[in-house]
Design an enzyme around this catalytic site. Structure first.
Site, short mmCIF file in Angstrom:
data_model
loop_
_atom_site.label_atom_id
_atom_site.label_comp_id
_atom_site.label_asym_id
_atom_site.label_seq_id
_atom_site.Cartn_x
_atom_site.Cartn_y
_atom_site.Cartn_z
N ASP A 34 56.33 37.65 45.67
CA ASP A 34 55.19 38.42 45.17
C ASP A 34 55.59 39.89 44.99
OD1 ASP A 34 53.85 36.09 45.36
OD2 ASP A 34 52.49 36.71 46.98
N TYR A 37 57.51 40.35 41.82
CA TYR A 37 56.59 40.23 40.70
C TYR A 37 55.78 41.53 40.54
CZ TYR A 37 52.71 38.45 37.85
OH TYR A 37 51.77 38.26 36.86
N ASP A 38 55.27 42.02 41.66
CA ASP A 38 54.48 43.26 41.62
C ASP A 38 55.32 44.42 41.10
OD1 ASP A 38 52.36 41.88 42.59
OD2 ASP A 38 52.59 42.54 44.67
N LEU A 84 30.23 13.57 29.70
CA LEU A 84 30.71 12.27 30.19
C LEU A 84 29.55 11.45 30.72
CD1 LEU A 84 33.84 13.49 32.19
CD2 LEU A 84 33.86 12.25 30.02
N GLU A 114 41.65 11.17 36.92
CA GLU A 114 41.69 12.61 37.18
C GLU A 114 40.57 13.01 38.12
OE1 GLU A 114 41.17 14.31 33.25
OE2 GLU A 114 42.79 13.09 32.42
N LYS A 116 37.47 14.99 39.20
CA LYS A 116 36.47 15.68 38.39
C LYS A 116 36.15 17.00 39.08
CE LYS A 116 32.16 15.08 35.91
NZ LYS A 116 31.57 16.36 36.35
N ASP A 118 34.57 20.35 40.07
CA ASP A 118 33.18 20.78 40.04
C ASP A 118 33.12 22.27 39.70
OD1 ASP A 118 30.48 20.67 40.21
OD2 ASP A 118 30.39 20.53 42.40
N GLU A 174 38.46 23.21 33.06
CA GLU A 174 37.39 23.52 34.00
C GLU A 174 37.76 24.78 34.77
OE1 GLU A 174 35.02 21.19 33.69
OE2 GLU A 174 33.68 21.46 35.41
N TYR A 226 42.36 19.92 30.87
CA TYR A 226 42.37 18.46 30.93
C TYR A 226 42.22 17.77 29.57
CZ TYR A 226 37.32 19.35 31.20
OH TYR A 226 36.06 19.81 30.97
N LYS A 291 39.99 7.96 31.92
CA LYS A 291 40.06 8.07 30.47
C LYS A 291 41.05 7.03 29.95
CE LYS A 291 39.23 13.03 30.65
NZ LYS A 291 39.81 14.38 30.63
N LYS A 315 31.16 9.15 40.03
CA LYS A 315 30.73 10.24 40.91
C LYS A 315 30.88 9.88 42.38
CE LYS A 315 28.66 13.40 39.38
NZ LYS A 315 27.92 14.13 38.36
N CYS A 409 9.32 22.04 79.21
CA CYS A 409 10.21 20.98 78.77
C CYS A 409 9.41 19.82 78.19
CB CYS A 409 11.03 20.51 79.97
SG CYS A 409 11.99 19.02 79.63
N CYS A 412 9.82 16.73 80.79
CA CYS A 412 9.29 16.68 82.16
C CYS A 412 8.22 17.74 82.44
CB CYS A 412 10.42 16.82 83.17
SG CYS A 412 11.09 18.50 83.29
N CYS A 427 15.80 23.47 80.30
CA CYS A 427 14.76 22.98 81.18
C CYS A 427 15.20 23.30 82.61
CB CYS A 427 14.60 21.48 80.99
SG CYS A 427 13.75 20.68 82.36
N CYS A 433 13.76 16.12 85.90
CA CYS A 433 13.66 15.82 84.47
C CYS A 433 14.35 14.49 84.15
CB CYS A 433 14.29 16.95 83.67
SG CYS A 433 14.12 16.72 81.91
C1 9MJ Z 1 36.77 17.67 35.01
N1 9MJ Z 1 35.58 18.25 35.12
O1 9MJ Z 1 37.63 17.80 35.88
C2 9MJ Z 1 36.80 16.06 31.89
N2 9MJ Z 1 37.03 16.90 33.81
O2 9MJ Z 1 36.92 15.04 29.74
C3 9MJ Z 1 38.14 16.15 33.55
N3 9MJ Z 1 36.21 16.83 32.78
C4 9MJ Z 1 36.26 15.75 30.60
N4 9MJ Z 1 38.00 15.64 32.34
C5 9MJ Z 1 36.15 14.93 28.64
N5 9MJ Z 1 39.20 15.99 34.38
C6 9MJ Z 1 35.00 15.61 28.86
C7 9MJ Z 1 35.06 16.15 30.11
#
Ligand code: 9MJ
Length: 675
Positions: A34, A37-38, A84, A114, A116, A118, A174, A226, A291, A315, A409, A412, A427, A433
């Site tokens: 690091d 790089y810095d 999806l 893969e 998903k 959030d 994402e 993705y 997929k 999910k 209590c 009791c 208590c 008790c």
């Molecule tokens: C997420 N949220 O990780 C898709 N996604 O593919 C992955 N979302 C996606 N693929 C087509 N790994 C529409 C959304």
């Protein structure tokens, strides 16, 4: 430096920095520290400061621009961004796979599996290899222009890697925040009195939708790509997994957990595998995506509405849900601790239905300000016990009721105390008790207390379950006949027990005080109390201040003693015990003669001794005038060690405490010989 040399060096530095970004973010395999790089960044910044005419917008130093003055502009996606379909059960996945196979008329399908992520879906457009635009998903057809902010995400390259960049490449991915960055951000927000975020997803969304990219830059967002949207002048691979590999070669980061699996069995095995690792990934995922790997098959399958027939999101059960608090009740534990428990409108979260959740103690409840009628966020992650994360204040009804610690209590009816500075309320009816009954009886009968031989844990349990014994005083009313009728008791053991009960009545005041199970009153404190007051009567009516005069007794323990004897239920039991014949020699100092070879010593005994048990050694030390304690502290003057002495020996050495082994100890006691 001459302008020509400066231009050359600047060019070189930019290329090096981009290369190191690629090594770090995409390959997860940095070549330099690091600090190095810095140093490169600093050199570049200095050179650009000296030659402002050489600054270009996509220099690594120019990731973070100035604030936007207005709203985000609208962006129409060249190719719409997909949503999806969801699968909530294995059956849903089986059906999805069957439909796809039937349509394609094939026996088996390989899937790209893969996690998903959030976060927030985003589309990033590169033209001639340069990042030119980034947009949120919006409604799928058009989103918001967040280019300035996405440029501030360090894992997003401003230039694609390689000599032959495609003319146009729109990549989809994402944006998310790691749990670590999220915790760190919330800590900072709290410190600065700013509002905190409920979860990493909200934090990522809030950070991306900042008009000032400097704020986005300070919030460490991340991005996994993705898939692709529009592509021109690009050699399209045949498989989705090859697209991902090609993206990586272009310097675009993809999730390292992505895998190609066979058929629905492969999908479900992947789901299990990732599910088990969900909590250790470092970022939140809410399921996995399957997929169809072959792109020609994807084309054949096509779309329904805006969701592809070639992909599905499987999910995970949600880890957080909201529900309402119907009531808060208090449970009493074995040691008398009162625990507030929220009764919830049942809610399905983390794969189970939750209707009760502990609020731990009053401090916790007050800090979260949970009221009856509130809407709360309940979380159950993995196998962790469900918890109330927070209240949703916007949804608090007018009639929401503040939870109050009960004065008595709920089990009791004895008084409840909450010592200042302690989170836990208790208590005080330790002897009466029902919630504490078993524990109290076990302790009462134990060897160091009343020493009732033959009254073990199992028997205590039987007697309590049969309703025969409620308080220790009831023990002395037990008769041989009824005892003999109990499970695993013969006439002989019944007779022995009655005899042991009879024998136990002749005791000492320290043992008796210890046996009562007053909070924080161990053997040493019981002894000190007995010595100080000489008899029970004076102690029963002593004030907290008077009790504090006792050696080694502070305000907290003094308050526990006072609370215990203030509780009428407890006093009744003490009276009943004396009536039953429990007695001790009044006014004598049973265990500790004023003078002896160890007078003034504070002794700890550790390890296994040969000539006596540890308990016998403690008694012997006390009889010789010593104060015996359990743990080594600055006050300790002598450590007696047997075999396998453990950590106490180490601590004693560190504190410079005098250490003797068994023969030395026996000599000190004035009884050398064996050994
Ligand atoms: C997420 N949220 O990780 C898709 N996604 O593919 C992955 N979302 C996606 N693929 C087509 N790994 C529409 C959304």
């Amino acid at each position: 430096m001459a302008a020509r040399d400066a231009a050359k060096r600047i060019d070189e530095l930019r290329r090096q920095i981009e290369h190191h970004n690629y090594r770090y973010y995409v390959l997860d395999d940095p070549e330099v520290s690091d600090a190095r790089y810095d140093a490169l960044m600093r050199e570049l910044r200095d050179l650009e400061d000296a030659h402002p005419d050489l600054v270009v917008p996509d220099s690594p130093t120019q990731r973070v621009g100035g604030a936007l003055s207005r709203e985000f502009a609208e962006v129409v996606h060249a190719v719409p961004m997909l949503s999806l379909d969801n699968a909530f059960s294995e059956q849903d996945v089986v059906d999805f796979d069957r439909r796809a196979r039937e349509r394609l008329d094939v026996a088996a399908i390989a899937y790209s599996a893969e996690p998903k992520i959030d976060g927030l879906a985003i589309s990033v457009r590169y033209e001639g290899g340069r990042l030119v635009q980034a947009a949120t998903r919006g409604d799928g057809a058009k989103g918001e222009d967040v280019t300035a902010n996405v440029r501030a995400i360090r894992s997003v390259p401003l230039h694609l890697v390689g000599a032959t960049a495609p003319g146009v490449l729109e990549v989809r991915g994402e944006v998310f925040m790691t749990r670590r960055s999220f915790t760190e951000l919330n800590r900072r927000q709290e410190e600065q009195g700013e509002k905190t975020f409920a979860n990493p997803r909200n934090a990522a969304a809030g950070s991306l939708r900042q008009l000032d990219p400097r704020i986005t830059a300070s919030r460490s967002l991340d991005l996994f790509f993705y898939g692709i949207g529009a592509a021109e002048g690009w050699h399209m691979p045949r498989r989705h997994s090859e697209v991902l590999a090609a993206l990586r070669e272009l310097g675009l980061r993809t999730c390292p957990e992505i895998d190609v699996v066979d058929g629905v069995q492969g999908c479900l095995a992947y789901y299990e595998r990732i599910g088990r690792r969900r909590d250790s990934l470092g970022y939140d995922i809410d399921g996995v995506v399957y997929k169809v790997d072959r792109l020609d098959w994807q084309r054949d399958l096509g779309f329904v509405a805006r969701a592809p027939r070639w992909a599905v999101a499987h999910k995970f059960p949600a880890q957080e849900e909201t529900t309402t608090v119907r009531d808060v009740e208090f449970q009493v534990g074995r040691t008398g601790a009162l625990t507030p428990v929220a009764r919830l409108e049942p809610v399905f979260v983390g794969g189970v239905t939750v209707s009760n959740v502990t609020l731990h103690n009053m401090d916790d409840l007050e800090r979260k300000d949970v009221r009856i009628g509130d809407t709360v966020v309940v979380r159950r992650a993995g196998d962790v016990i469900p918890e109330v994360v927070r209240v949703v204040p916007e949804l608090r009804p007018k009639h929401a009721r503040v939870v109050e610690l009960p004065k008595r209590c709920p089990v009791c009816g004895s008084h409840v105390t909450r010592t200042a500075g302690e989170a836990v309320a208790r208590c005080t009816g330790g002897l009466v008790c029902p919630a504490q009954r078993r524990e109290a009886l076990r302790h009462f009968a134990s060897r160091r207390a009343m020493d009732i031989e033959g009254l073990g844990d199992k028997l205590v349990e039987q007697l309590v379950d049969a309703g025969r014994v409620e308080t220790p005083a009831d023990l002395y009313a037990l008769e041989e006949d009824e005892l003999a009728g109990l499970e695993r008791m013969g006439p002989k053991s019944a007779a022995n027990l009655v005899e042991a009960l009879e024998r136990s009545k002749q005791t000492t005041l320290p043992r008796f005080l210890f046996a009562l199970g007053i909070r924080d009153v161990g053997e040493a404190t019981a002894l000190a109390l007995a010595e100080h007051f000489g008899g029970l009567e004076l102690l029963l009516d002593a004030t907290v201040e008077e009790i504090q005069q006792v050696r080694d007794v502070g305000p907290v323990v003094a308050a526990h003693v006072r609370d215990f004897f203030d509780e009428p239920h407890n006093r009744k039991v003490v009276t009943a015990l004396r009536k039953a014949g429990v007695r001790w020699p009044e006014g004598t100092r049973t265990h500790a003669p004023a003078e002896g070879p160890l007078t003034g010593e504070v002794v700890v005994i550790t390890g296994t001794l040969e000539s006596m048990t540890r308990d016998e050694a403690r008694d012997a030390a006390r009889a010789a005038g010593a104060t015996v304690t359990d743990s080594v502290s600055r006050k300790t003057t002598l450590l007696v060690t047997g075999t396998e002495p453990g950590s106490k020996l180490q601590k004693a050495r560190e504190l410079g405490v005098r250490i003797v082994e068994e023969p030395g100890f026996l000599r000190l006691l004035g009884r050398p010989g064996r050994s």
